[in-house]
Design a protein around this motif. Sequence first.
Motif, PDB file in Angstrom:
ATOM      1  N   GLY A  30       0.848  -1.168   0.067  1.00 57.02           N
ATOM      2  CA  GLY A  30       0.126  -0.073   0.128  1.00 57.02           C
ATOM      3  C   GLY A  30       0.688   1.206  -0.108  1.00 57.02           C
ATOM      4  O   GLY A  30       1.655   1.546  -0.695  1.00 57.02           O
ATOM      5  N   GLY A  48      -7.211  -0.021  -1.251  1.00 63.74           N
ATOM      6  CA  GLY A  48      -6.692  -1.390  -1.656  1.00 63.74           C
ATOM      7  C   GLY A  48      -7.461  -1.516  -2.931  1.00 63.74           C
ATOM      8  O   GLY A  48      -6.855  -2.353  -3.824  1.00 63.74           O
ATOM      9  N   PHE A  60      -0.293  -3.511   5.671  1.00 60.80           N
ATOM     10  CA  PHE A  60      -0.817  -2.891   4.185  1.00 60.80           C
ATOM     11  C   PHE A  60      -0.954  -1.295   5.074  1.00 60.80           C
ATOM     12  O   PHE A  60      -2.071  -1.194   5.804  1.00 60.80           O
ATOM     13  CB  PHE A  60      -2.226  -3.178   3.654  1.00 60.80           C
ATOM     14  N   HIS A  61      -0.682  -0.315   4.282  1.00 57.96           N
ATOM     15  CA  HIS A  61      -0.810   1.079   4.951  1.00 57.96           C
ATOM     16  C   HIS A  61      -1.705   1.740   3.727  1.00 57.96           C
ATOM     17  O   HIS A  61      -1.534   1.922   2.755  1.00 57.96           O
ATOM     18  CB  HIS A  61       0.660   1.875   5.019  1.00 57.96           C
ATOM     19  N   PRO A  62      -2.944   2.135   4.406  1.00 55.65           N
ATOM     20  CA  PRO A  62      -3.979   2.582   3.616  1.00 55.65           C
ATOM     21  C   PRO A  62      -4.438   4.041   3.377  1.00 55.65           C
ATOM     22  O   PRO A  62      -3.682   4.657   3.880  1.00 55.65           O
ATOM     23  CB  PRO A  62      -5.306   1.879   4.260  1.00 55.65           C
ATOM     24  N   SER A 122      -9.018   1.540   6.564  1.00 59.47           N
ATOM     25  CA  SER A 122      -8.209   0.747   7.331  1.00 59.47           C
ATOM     26  C   SER A 122      -8.131  -0.507   6.211  1.00 59.47           C
ATOM     27  O   SER A 122      -8.865  -0.836   5.295  1.00 59.47           O
ATOM     28  CB  SER A 122      -9.033  -0.030   8.483  1.00 59.47           C
ATOM     29  N   SER A 123      -6.674  -1.148   6.366  1.00 63.41           N
ATOM     30  CA  SER A 123      -6.522  -2.495   5.427  1.00 63.41           C
ATOM     31  C   SER A 123      -7.623  -3.751   5.585  1.00 63.41           C
ATOM     32  O   SER A 123      -7.832  -4.445   4.732  1.00 63.41           O
ATOM     33  CB  SER A 123      -4.934  -2.856   6.084  1.00 63.41           C
ATOM     34  N   SER A 124      -8.198  -3.902   6.764  1.00 70.02           N
ATOM     35  CA  SER A 124      -9.255  -4.500   6.827  1.00 70.02           C
ATOM     36  C   SER A 124     -10.527  -4.497   5.964  1.00 70.02           C
ATOM     37  O   SER A 124     -11.086  -5.468   5.775  1.00 70.02           O
ATOM     38  CB  SER A 124      -9.944  -4.512   8.248  1.00 70.02           C
ATOM     39  N   HIS A 178      -8.558  -8.140   5.124  1.00 68.73           N
ATOM     40  CA  HIS A 178      -8.522  -8.733   6.377  1.00 68.73           C
ATOM     41  C   HIS A 178      -8.325 -10.233   6.405  1.00 68.73           C
ATOM     42  O   HIS A 178      -7.592 -10.799   7.191  1.00 68.73           O
ATOM     43  CB  HIS A 178      -9.911  -8.331   7.005  1.00 68.73           C
ATOM     44  N   LEU A 192      -1.589 -11.069   5.275  1.00 70.04           N
ATOM     45  CA  LEU A 192      -2.021  -9.918   5.990  1.00 70.04           C
ATOM     46  C   LEU A 192      -1.804 -10.275   7.624  1.00 70.04           C
ATOM     47  O   LEU A 192      -2.816 -10.769   8.123  1.00 70.04           O
ATOM     48  CB  LEU A 192      -2.985  -9.232   5.814  1.00 70.04           C
ATOM     49  N   ASN A 237      -3.609  -5.398  11.065  1.00 67.07           N
ATOM     50  CA  ASN A 237      -4.068  -4.388  10.248  1.00 67.07           C
ATOM     51  C   ASN A 237      -3.584  -3.162  10.713  1.00 67.07           C
ATOM     52  O   ASN A 237      -2.968  -2.852  11.593  1.00 67.07           O
ATOM     53  CB  ASN A 237      -5.803  -4.381  10.344  1.00 67.07           C
ATOM     54  N   THR A 282      -4.101  -4.435  15.331  1.00 70.75           N
ATOM     55  CA  THR A 282      -4.264  -3.202  14.481  1.00 70.75           C
ATOM     56  C   THR A 282      -3.584  -1.957  15.112  1.00 70.75           C
ATOM     57  O   THR A 282      -3.250  -1.992  16.179  1.00 70.75           O
ATOM     58  CB  THR A 282      -5.875  -2.722  14.259  1.00 70.75           C
TER      59      THR A 282
END
Length: 448
Positions: A156, A161, A186-188, A193-195, A199, A204, A207, A254
């Motif tokens: 990310g 995503g 993953f940096h969103p 959130s990456s979730s 998720h 992964l 989060n 997270t």
Amino acid sequence: MIDTKKPWEKGPLCVSSNGRYLVNGETPFFWLGDTAWLMFSHLTEKEACEYLRNRKEKGYNVIQSTLIHEWPQKNIDGCNALVDEDFAACDLVGNYWTRTEAMVDMAEKLGLYMALLPAWGGNVARGYLNLENADAYLDFLIERFGSRPNIIWLAGGDVKGDAAPEVFRRIGSRLKEGCKGQLVGFHPFGRTSSSIWFHNEDWLDFNMFQSGHRRYDQLVMQSWDDNGKNPDNYGEDNWKYVKRDHGMLPMKPTVDGEPSYEQVLQGLHDKTQGYWQSWDVRRYAYWSVLEGAMGHTYGDNSIMQFYNRRDGEGAFGVKQEWKEAIHNAGSSQMMHLKNLMERVDYQNGLPSDHLLVSVQGEKYERVSVFAGKDFMICYAYLGQPFTLELSSHPKILDAYWMDPETGVYSFAGQLINQKEMEFYPPFKGEGHGDWVLVLTEAKSYDIV
């Protein structure tokens, strides 16, 4: 003095048995990150050493940085990262990668993890890094960094995503498969959130959400950055992202990987707006950690871009050179939260709003409550009084007020057989009034 003990010497970094935190072997690992996106491209080795030592001595243990951030990517000597701007071929003629590895080596010697983004998300969204050239680049990264003990990977990079989901899945899965013992996240994009996208992906490990740089009232701004209709847009209430992520199965840790940076414009883009200050970054940290986040990432506007006035105007209203900003108050205050959590068995604690007898406040009036079997921690951002139910905790408790600005604990007496009690944070005088109440099982029953 620098603690020369390295966390990975206690065991590889992995997810705790309850799925909520990180551990090195049997030792809890509290993620205290700093944001250094442009370190590899903007610093000399000497400057990187100065920066990394500063952060190490302030208690940080994770440095978030991007291997290829700008486009085209060059370092301070003008050396290219890629041949002909193609991720399929890394440029080994100049010193870009040797200097990058040297900086990672510095971090390792200091006992710091490097949370590396292979590429900033915009480079993926624009197609520069794609399914055709990703494997060659990932092969290079796995060979160079895949066996190092101090690497964490972040796919990310300030991106949703769904901008290139298959590319991000390829990056995450290849790194997880090729880099044994290294965690992948993953940096969103802001307020996500990456979730939301990944998720349930096996690659992964944890989060990461980005609560972002906006005030509560800054919902609809620029069209590309419009979160007005985002159902998961919680404004400044970053604790809600923790609650949301922990409501999903399987349980995964997270962390707020990008809250409001110290000394960045509120909302980023409008120079008529104010700047986020040290008390703001403290609030984000305590709110999320006391909701159960595995730690916290701090950021400073000047540090994340390593601004130097010779480079021109800089981004997001930056006012300080990084060598001045490295001393900003908020960066020194994060260690007080880390030290507080490490004093107690926080990995077996839980957010405990149910122990708040007084009415829970909204927005800035919120009182965060986090408790384990023999401790309770409460954070009142406005320094307002609140009432707690205490009957489920040890009969004798030591009470302290901890100042999150200084880290000083002020003993406030012993509570004996208290069922319920109202607490009044001390008066700080003019200025901001956030306080932390710390209740722990009494070590001595002697009453003076």
